[in-house]
Design a protein around this motif. Structure first.
Motif, mmCIF file in Angstrom:
data_model
loop_
_atom_site.group_PDB
_atom_site.id
_atom_site.type_symbol
_atom_site.label_atom_id
_atom_site.label_comp_id
_atom_site.label_asym_id
_atom_site.label_seq_id
_atom_site.Cartn_x
_atom_site.Cartn_y
_atom_site.Cartn_z
ATOM 1 N N ALA A 109 -14.054 4.459 0.054
ATOM 2 C CA ALA A 109 -14.702 5.442 -0.570
ATOM 3 C C ALA A 109 -15.298 5.921 1.593
ATOM 4 C CB ALA A 109 -15.600 5.195 -1.072
ATOM 5 N N ASN A 110 -14.885 7.144 1.768
ATOM 6 C CA ASN A 110 -15.581 7.954 3.280
ATOM 7 C C ASN A 110 -15.863 6.169 4.129
ATOM 8 O OD1 ASN A 110 -18.118 7.375 -0.317
ATOM 9 N ND2 ASN A 110 -16.929 9.820 1.060
ATOM 10 N N SER A 111 -14.093 5.790 4.702
ATOM 11 C CA SER A 111 -14.492 4.777 5.660
ATOM 12 C C SER A 111 -13.734 5.556 6.107
ATOM 13 C CB SER A 111 -14.157 3.963 4.602
ATOM 14 O OG SER A 111 -14.490 3.570 3.761
ATOM 15 N N PRO A 112 -13.902 5.379 7.997
ATOM 16 C CA PRO A 112 -12.565 5.505 8.780
ATOM 17 C C PRO A 112 -11.602 3.896 8.764
ATOM 18 C CG PRO A 112 -14.926 4.423 9.592
ATOM 19 C CD PRO A 112 -14.615 4.180 8.766
ATOM 20 N N ALA A 113 -10.805 4.327 9.671
ATOM 21 C CA ALA A 113 -9.501 3.398 9.678
ATOM 22 C C ALA A 113 -10.333 2.166 10.956
ATOM 23 C CB ALA A 113 -8.177 3.891 9.613
ATOM 24 N N SER A 114 -10.734 2.704 12.059
ATOM 25 C CA SER A 114 -10.842 2.076 12.960
ATOM 26 C C SER A 114 -12.547 2.826 13.502
ATOM 27 C CB SER A 114 -9.055 2.642 14.033
ATOM 28 O OG SER A 114 -10.055 3.739 14.773
ATOM 29 N N VAL A 147 -8.598 -2.136 11.339
ATOM 30 C CA VAL A 147 -7.880 -2.308 10.229
ATOM 31 C C VAL A 147 -6.984 -1.333 10.356
ATOM 32 C CG1 VAL A 147 -10.259 -2.726 9.212
ATOM 33 C CG2 VAL A 147 -8.827 -0.866 8.443
ATOM 34 N N VAL A 148 -5.791 -1.138 11.131
ATOM 35 C CA VAL A 148 -4.943 -0.137 11.213
ATOM 36 C C VAL A 148 -4.289 -1.210 11.357
ATOM 37 C CG1 VAL A 148 -3.221 1.210 12.697
ATOM 38 C CG2 VAL A 148 -6.091 2.222 11.910
ATOM 39 N N ASP A 149 -4.211 -2.436 12.030
ATOM 40 C CA ASP A 149 -3.220 -2.968 11.931
ATOM 41 C C ASP A 149 -2.718 -3.441 10.099
ATOM 42 O OD1 ASP A 149 -4.892 -4.648 11.719
ATOM 43 O OD2 ASP A 149 -4.774 -5.780 13.304
ATOM 44 N N CYS A 150 -3.569 -3.604 9.962
ATOM 45 C CA CYS A 150 -3.303 -4.535 8.929
ATOM 46 C C CYS A 150 -3.379 -3.888 7.290
ATOM 47 C CB CYS A 150 -3.741 -5.519 8.690
ATOM 48 S SG CYS A 150 -5.834 -5.106 8.224
ATOM 49 N N VAL A 151 -3.696 -2.865 6.857
ATOM 50 C CA VAL A 151 -3.619 -1.858 5.760
ATOM 51 C C VAL A 151 -1.769 -2.218 5.036
ATOM 52 C CG1 VAL A 151 -5.540 -0.512 6.331
ATOM 53 C CG2 VAL A 151 -3.611 0.115 6.923
ATOM 54 N N ALA A 152 -1.113 -1.934 5.976
ATOM 55 C CA ALA A 152 0.304 -1.505 5.231
ATOM 56 C C ALA A 152 0.666 -2.690 4.786
ATOM 57 C CB ALA A 152 1.828 -1.501 6.315
ATOM 58 N N ASP A 153 -0.291 -3.495 4.307
ATOM 59 C CA ASP A 153 -0.077 -4.969 3.651
ATOM 60 C C ASP A 153 -1.134 -5.261 2.598
ATOM 61 O OD1 ASP A 153 1.622 -6.544 5.412
ATOM 62 O OD2 ASP A 153 -0.265 -7.519 7.145
ATOM 63 N N ILE A 154 -1.339 -4.105 2.042
ATOM 64 C CA ILE A 154 -2.497 -3.881 0.925
ATOM 65 C C ILE A 154 -0.959 -3.488 -0.631
ATOM 66 C CG2 ILE A 154 -3.889 -2.548 -0.379
ATOM 67 C CD1 ILE A 154 -5.345 -1.992 2.269
ATOM 68 N N ALA A 155 -1.746 -4.434 -1.382
ATOM 69 C CA ALA A 155 -0.520 -4.567 -2.179
ATOM 70 C C ALA A 155 -0.542 -3.528 -3.424
ATOM 71 C CB ALA A 155 0.128 -5.424 -2.550
ATOM 72 N N VAL A 156 -2.423 -3.334 -3.609
ATOM 73 C CA VAL A 156 -2.747 -3.033 -4.778
ATOM 74 C C VAL A 156 -2.698 -1.535 -4.781
ATOM 75 C CG1 VAL A 156 -3.760 -4.786 -5.696
ATOM 76 C CG2 VAL A 156 -5.356 -3.420 -4.261
ATOM 77 N N PRO A 157 -2.700 -1.332 -6.256
ATOM 78 C CA PRO A 157 -2.915 0.671 -6.196
ATOM 79 C C PRO A 157 -4.089 0.890 -5.664
ATOM 80 C CG PRO A 157 -2.719 0.246 -8.013
ATOM 81 C CD PRO A 157 -2.383 -1.530 -7.611
ATOM 82 N N THR A 158 -4.339 1.818 -4.551
ATOM 83 C CA THR A 158 -5.524 2.725 -3.855
ATOM 84 C C THR A 158 -6.722 3.747 -3.898
ATOM 85 O OG1 THR A 158 -4.965 0.950 -2.199
ATOM 86 C CG2 THR A 158 -6.079 2.208 -1.518
ATOM 87 N N LEU A 159 -7.822 3.943 -3.890
ATOM 88 C CA LEU A 159 -7.952 4.766 -4.202
ATOM 89 C C LEU A 159 -8.472 5.506 -2.959
ATOM 90 C CD1 LEU A 159 -8.658 7.664 -5.834
ATOM 91 C CD2 LEU A 159 -10.823 6.784 -7.087
ATOM 92 N N LEU A 160 -8.156 6.930 -2.174
ATOM 93 C CA LEU A 160 -8.856 6.874 -0.667
ATOM 94 C C LEU A 160 -9.772 8.155 -1.381
ATOM 95 C CD1 LEU A 160 -6.544 7.341 1.803
ATOM 96 C CD2 LEU A 160 -8.120 5.422 1.368
ATOM 97 N N ILE A 161 -11.631 7.953 -0.831
ATOM 98 C CA ILE A 161 -12.892 9.476 -0.763
ATOM 99 C C ILE A 161 -13.127 9.232 0.128
ATOM 100 C CG2 ILE A 161 -14.652 9.169 -2.247
ATOM 101 C CD1 ILE A 161 -14.133 7.986 -5.197
ATOM 102 N N SER A 162 -12.869 10.785 -0.067
ATOM 103 C CA SER A 162 -14.265 11.551 1.433
ATOM 104 C C SER A 162 -14.155 12.710 1.018
ATOM 105 C CB SER A 162 -13.126 11.201 2.217
ATOM 106 O OG SER A 162 -12.049 12.338 2.270
ATOM 107 N N GLY A 163 -15.658 13.135 1.717
ATOM 108 C CA GLY A 163 -16.269 14.557 1.384
ATOM 109 C C GLY A 163 -15.615 15.797 2.389
#
Length: 303
Positions: free
Chosen positions: A136-141, A234-250
């Motif tokens: 939620a409301n997070s930058p990737a870098s 965290v751009v270098d590692c997020v492709a390894d995330i293996a669970v359903p992910t919900l992004l939230i932003s305003g």
């Protein structure tokens, strides 16, 4: 998602090396649904501004809040320097908390702002008990964050950014004038509610009661990141995330679409919800929709 009244909860501290992490559990863990572990922002903030997420327990989801080391009810260490305050420290603390609370085999992470980056890094390690991830409301870098801060600052009312830059150059970011100019940005891109909610103010003032972590890792404000995180990503590692992910932003978020886009592009199973009337705090700015979106996501995880 009203902050009061909240369901019954338990509070305490778990050991973390020589230190202690304060936690609050609302609802009943290990009751058939994964625990929702809430990772707050900052770094150097507290759980308070996210407390209304505990209302998810009314629908059967146990909710865990905690204060990251250095602030709130956890151990304060104002004498420690930048070599101590690292992302790895907070990743170790999160892992320790999950095991100490006996939820490491069945949990969902909900990370907000810096907490979303921390949660993403944790999830990229593919821990076996992780069922889902909400960023939620997070930058990737932070480099992306800094480039977008320039865009947002350039759009502030005439004279505001000039005032900010003058104090940043002079090292007088603790002045009342800097704070007043800073608040113009915050009211546009951090929390658009007037007045600011009590829970948000509680965390806001906790940061400045002990700014050790925030000043060391971030800097004097959300948009002047000169601390140790200024190059972290965290751009270098997020492709390894293996669970359903919900992004939230305003829509008015300081975490602009450009800063969130790498999550959307790289995480294999991801969905992005933008809250049109919110900035950085949609859980406070649009609480009913936030609860519905998160509740639907959680329900789909266990179907």
């Amino acid at each position: 998602m009203s902050a009061v009244p909240l369901p019954p909860s338990s509070k305490g501290c778990v050991p973390f090396g020589e230190h202690a992490t304060w936690y609050r559990v609302t609802g009943e863990p290990r009751s058939g649904r994964p625990a929702v572990v809430v990772v707050h922002g900052g770094p150097g903030s507290t759980h308070d501004y996210l407390l209304n997420i505990a209302a998810l327990s009314e629908e059967g989801w146990p909710v865990v809040h905690y204060d990251q080391i250095g602030n709130g009810g956890s151990t304060h260490l104002p004498e420690r320097g930048e070599d101590f305050w690292t992302p790895e420290l907070f990743l170790d603390e999160l892992d320790n908390l999950l095991h100490r609370l006996d939820v490491a085999d069945d949990y969902v992470l909900l990370g907000q702002s810096w907490g979303g980056m921390l949660a993403a890094r944790h999830a990229a390690g593919r821990p076996p008990g992780l069922r889902g991830l909400i960023i939620a409301n997070s930058p990737a870098s932070y480099p992306l964050w800094l480039s977008e801060m320039k865009v947002l600052r350039d759009r502030l009312p005439k004279g505001v950014d000039e005032t900010l830059r003058r104090h940043e150059a002079a090292g007088t970011t603790g002045s009342d004038e800097y704070f007043a100019a800073m608040r113009v940005f915050y009211e546009r891109h951090v929390c658009r509610l007037t007045p600011w909610p009590r829970d948000y103010l509680a965390s806001f003032y906790e940061v400045y009661n002990d700014p050790t972590v925030y000043y060391t890792m971030n800097g004097p404000s959300e948009f002047h990141v000169i601390g140790t995180l200024r190059d972290w990503s965290v751009v270098d590692c997020v492709a390894d995330i293996a669970v359903p992910t919900l992004l939230i932003s305003g829509r008015h978020d300081e975490a602009t679409p450009a800063t969130v886009q790498p999550f959307q592009d790289l995480i294999p199973d991801v969905r992005w919800e933008i809250f049109e009337e919110s900035s950085h705090m949609p859980h406070l700015e649009e609480p009913e929709r936030f609860r519905r979106v998160v509740g639907d996501y959680l329900t789909n995880l266990i179907r």
